[in-house]
Design an enzyme around this catalytic site. Structure first.
Site, PDB file in Angstrom:
ATOM      1  N   SER A   1       0.847  -1.189   0.000  1.00 19.43           N
ATOM      2  CA  SER A   1       0.000   0.000   0.000  1.00 19.43           C
ATOM      3  C   SER A   1       0.881   1.236   0.000  1.00 19.43           C
ATOM      4  CB  SER A   1      -0.904   0.019   1.236  1.00 19.43           C
ATOM      5  OG  SER A   1      -1.557   1.262   1.388  1.00 19.43           O
TER       6      SER A   1
ATOM      7  N   TYR B   1      -1.692   0.889  10.671  1.00 20.60           N
ATOM      8  CA  TYR B   1      -1.831   0.162   9.413  1.00 20.60           C
ATOM      9  C   TYR B   1      -0.642   0.441   8.500  1.00 20.60           C
ATOM     10  CZ  TYR B   1      -3.607  -0.813   4.695  1.00 20.60           C
ATOM     11  OH  TYR B   1      -3.753  -1.271   3.409  1.00 20.60           O
TER      12      TYR B   1
END
Length: 251
Positions: free
Chosen positions: A144, A157
């Site tokens: 990501s 995250y």
């Protein structure tokens, strides 16, 4: 083995209900992929995912898999490779967590880290070793852009994805010369169930767009894929912004 058009004939999807993973599976099945393994926690959603791919003409199997149970990975994933060669492993599992909640609950934060990083390290090493033994295949790891630089809004995250990204890059280097191709995919915010309720980010993308980029990256034997491609330049700039300034940016 891949067919004459370079399309993998067999796919192992780690995270069998992943929207990006299933979008990729659908795209590859349309291109001649014939055997699909969906690895995930047994659930009606996993069964429905398998049924949706069978309708498209693929032979689909499900296998119990839990990222939080690394002790079971070698046995459960290893059995899949004894059934025949796997051309493509797509590591697509992960959880976003809830930043505000997880900051106040360290155990919840650890669950995010263990799922996104520890579980991926275990599964990634097991599958890479199996691909190396068979002498060919690709391992695609969904990272990501959140892992490129920690943000106040999602640093738990983001830190887990940063670790995963570094691991996958190193694994790719370790696999050089073995016949195994490792590709890291860095999407921006993906409009999916996982991000439902989250404010739409600039340059947001879709599972289908990520699937398209994965297929193109596989054909090109890319090592890193950004989705959308413009994020590469954006993140290159943001990486060098001084921290006091970065804290004030609406990112």
């Amino acid at each position: 083995m891949k067919d004459a058009f370079g399309t993998p004939q067999s796919l192992l999807l780690l995270g069998g209900t992943s929207e990006i993973g299933l979008a990729t599976a659908r795209r590859l099945i349309a291109r001649r992929t014939r055997t699909v393994w969906l690895a995930g926690r047994p659930s009606p959603a996993l069964t429905a995912a398998a049924d949706s791919l069978r309708v498209l003409g693929a032979e689909v199997h499900t296998v119990p898999f839990d990222a939080l149970d690394p002790a079971s990975h070698a046995e459960r994933l290893g059995k899949i490779f004894t059934e025949g060669d796997i051309d493509l492993v797509l590591l697509a599992f992960g959880i976003l967590g809830d930043q505000a909640h997880d900051e106040a609950d360290p155990l919840a934060a650890v669950r995010v880290a263990q799922t996104n990083y520890t579980g991926a390290v275990s599964a990634g090493l097991v599958c890479a070793a199996a691909l190396q033994t068979q002498g060919h295949g690709s391992l695609v790891v969904l990272s990501s852009v959140a892992g490129e630089r920690a943000r106040r809004a999602d640093f738990i995250y983001g830190s887990s994805k940063a670790g995963l990204d570094a691991f996958a890059q190193g694994l790719g280097d370790a696999m050089q010369g073995t016949g195994v191709h490792v590709m890291v995919v860095r999407p921006g915010s993906v409009r999916s169930r996982m991000t439902a309720g989250v404010e739409k980010a600039p340059l947001a993308t879709t599972p289908e767009a990520v699937a398209t980029a994965i297929e193109l990256g596989l054909r090109r034997r890319s090592e890193t894929v950004w989705v959308p491609g413009a994020l590469r330049m954006v993140m290159s700039a943001l990486r060098h912004v001084p921290r006091p300034v970065f804290r004030r940016l609406p990112v």
